[in-house]
Write a protein that holds these residues in place. Structure first.
Motif: not given
Length: 51
Positions: A24-31, A38-41, A43-50
């Motif tokens: 979905g959108g969150k996955f594509l943004i993370n890619i 690597w670091l922005p990915g 940070i976004h992954a932890f923010y989305v998965n909290q």
């Protein structure tokens, strides 16, 4: 978040997002963020998965 999910999110941020939210959108943004660095990915992954 489980310990395994944290490890996966640190090593492969898009996989961590995919396991929680699927394709979905969150996955594509993370890619895109992971491709920029690597670091922005991570940070976004932890923010989305909290919880």
């Amino acid at each position: 978040m489980s310990v395994l999910n944290i490890i996966i999110t640190i090593l492969l941020p898009p996989l961590g997002v995919f396991l929680k939210h699927g394709l979905g959108g969150k996955f594509l943004i993370n890619i895109l963020l992971t491709l920029l660095g690597w670091l922005p990915g991570v940070i976004h992954a932890f923010y989305v998965n909290q919880d």
